[in-house]
Design a protein around this motif. Sequence first.
Motif, PDB file in Angstrom:
ATOM      1  N   THR A   1       4.845   5.127 -10.249  1.00  0.00           N
ATOM      2  CA  THR A   1       5.359   4.313  -9.146  1.00  0.00           C
ATOM      3  C   THR A   1       4.181   3.726  -8.379  1.00  0.00           C
ATOM      4  O   THR A   1       3.044   4.124  -8.590  1.00  0.00           O
ATOM      5  CB  THR A   1       6.185   5.170  -8.162  1.00  0.00           C
ATOM      6  OG1 THR A   1       5.353   6.257  -7.729  1.00  0.00           O
ATOM      7  CG2 THR A   1       7.428   5.728  -8.802  1.00  0.00           C
ATOM      8  N   LEU A   2       4.477   2.779  -7.493  1.00  0.00           N
ATOM      9  CA  LEU A   2       3.421   2.234  -6.648  1.00  0.00           C
ATOM     10  C   LEU A   2       3.359   3.053  -5.370  1.00  0.00           C
ATOM     11  O   LEU A   2       4.392   3.365  -4.787  1.00  0.00           O
ATOM     12  CB  LEU A   2       3.718   0.769  -6.317  1.00  0.00           C
ATOM     13  CG  LEU A   2       3.680  -0.163  -7.523  1.00  0.00           C
ATOM     14  CD1 LEU A   2       4.086  -1.573  -7.111  1.00  0.00           C
ATOM     15  CD2 LEU A   2       2.315  -0.178  -8.169  1.00  0.00           C
ATOM     16  N   PRO A   3       2.155   3.436  -4.924  1.00  0.00           N
ATOM     17  CA  PRO A   3       2.046   4.210  -3.688  1.00  0.00           C
ATOM     18  C   PRO A   3       2.375   3.340  -2.473  1.00  0.00           C
ATOM     19  O   PRO A   3       2.380   2.107  -2.581  1.00  0.00           O
ATOM     20  CB  PRO A   3       0.579   4.641  -3.667  1.00  0.00           C
ATOM     21  CG  PRO A   3      -0.140   3.641  -4.496  1.00  0.00           C
ATOM     22  CD  PRO A   3       0.831   3.141  -5.509  1.00  0.00           C
ATOM     23  N   ALA A   4       2.619   3.979  -1.343  1.00  0.00           N
ATOM     24  CA  ALA A   4       2.811   3.246  -0.098  1.00  0.00           C
ATOM     25  C   ALA A   4       1.547   2.426   0.176  1.00  0.00           C
ATOM     26  O   ALA A   4       0.450   2.872  -0.164  1.00  0.00           O
ATOM     27  CB  ALA A   4       3.076   4.221   1.039  1.00  0.00           C
ATOM     28  N   PRO A   5       1.702   1.230   0.799  1.00  0.00           N
ATOM     29  CA  PRO A   5       0.540   0.346   0.996  1.00  0.00           C
ATOM     30  C   PRO A   5      -0.659   1.042   1.632  1.00  0.00           C
ATOM     31  O   PRO A   5      -1.807   0.780   1.245  1.00  0.00           O
ATOM     32  CB  PRO A   5       1.088  -0.743   1.924  1.00  0.00           C
ATOM     33  CG  PRO A   5       2.548  -0.746   1.704  1.00  0.00           C
ATOM     34  CD  PRO A   5       2.939   0.652   1.324  1.00  0.00           C
TER      35      PRO A   5
END
Lengths: 414, 115
Positions: A171-175
């Motif tokens: 997944t993509l991490p939080a910004p």
Amino acid sequence: MERAWRDHWGRLLALLASRYRRLDLAEDALADAFEAATRRWPADGVPGNPAGWLLTTASRRVLDRLRAEAVHARKEPLLVVDHDVHRAEQEQATDPAGGTAPGVPDERLRLVLLCCHPALSVESSSALALRLVIGLPVPEIARLSLARDATVAARITRAKRKIAAAGMPLTLPAPERLGARLDRVAEVAYLAFTAGYVPAPGPQLHRVELAGEAIRLLEITRELAGPSAQVDLVLALMLLQHARRDTRQDPRTGDLVLLPEQDRRRWHHDEIARGTALLACWRGERLAAPDRARLLEAVIAAEHATAPTAADTRWDRIADAYAQLEQLTGSPVVRLNRAVAVAEAHGPQAGLHLLAGLDAQLPDSHRTAAVRAELHARLGNHGLARAAYEEAIGRCPNLVERAHLQRRARLLSE
Amino acid sequence: MKYLLLMYGDESHWDTAPAEERERIMRAHQDFGRAVAERAQLLGGEALAPADTTTTLGPDTGSGRAVTDGPYAETVEQLGGFYLVEAADLDVMTELCGQLPGYYTLEIRPALELG
């Protein structure tokens, strides 16, 4: 076929992994699909949508394997994914203007971040990223990193197993966490890059293809994640060093060619321009210490790469950058390089002065002795120079470099 | 995913900690509990009595188990407590761990999902 690998491998793997939540099956099935393509495309012609063909073929293989596993009632841990990828896939599949690879959204950043997850060792990450994102076959990774096939294969298998078992997500991490993760990606890429420039114990000096693949990994990351100090500065440094690749070894004799003697017309000036442009973006910015160190290293590389001739090199600026870098890192290797720059800027005696105490800090390296030999030679201290060359030759593991030192020592007695 | 979170630390830290430090440690555990309730699920957890109260039973190779007084490995850092947490993935677990007292070494161990 090479083109198909390059264009599609990472994208398709990211997609298959998120769709079926099994990295191992995705990798095997995609390798099978590419293998099928090498057999069939030359005879049948390249399909209209090569990515679609590869994806369909690979998907079929994954499903076959999943069915076979179900029969044997084996339960493998599944990759943690989120639903964004599936939504993107459906949207793009229905989008008639789907680009060069319709139905294949670009989710490689997830794959890059997963391969370079901080819960994996940097060495494992490097091998895994070259395999999964870039698509290099295991024997190729082994050859380039001077390791055995079995070692690389085991490293990759273990990393894939840990990813699934430990629940490392695709997944993509939080910004606000992306910066730290990109930092790790840059570190992994730089490790692979430098591994390409570690002298091999044979006649071939470097394996520059590995360095090229490491650059590619960061180019992909930057394209997908946007500009960041972490990635840009390491990428700039790598481009500036790599641009000199064709001039480091004499093509006829195989001899090492040092920077001052390199044919600057054969440097890749487009890459140098890109490197300096990336560097320029961050020069005036406030940076964290590790990024500041990378900036200084890139500044040094840029000074070398942009000097019109060796004699025009601004050694004063390079010595200054090394002094800042030494203060930041306290590294003895940096001090050694600083000594070389200071010798060029302010004379051999000033350089020798900075070498004091380095032998104890770098006991296995031949470079301190090699630099000392060179500086004594310039001062006309032939006896001291000869002794230092002998010491350097005795410690040097690479044939090409050792031949170079022997040549220098011989020049001394003539 | 089910994770066992093992907390290791130097026991003397707690023993010699002034009241405010003990309070900080307790608060950190409460904050951790709240964060877990928000983003994951707490399945269990305990603080453990000092390591020197451990009884270790050796493997039985046919002549019964040897009983020893004390932990399996005598080290400065000893297991001091654990949590069992159901969380979405390792990244969530790592972020939750940010709440726990800084002097711990933390091990995140995934549980095997058995068929």
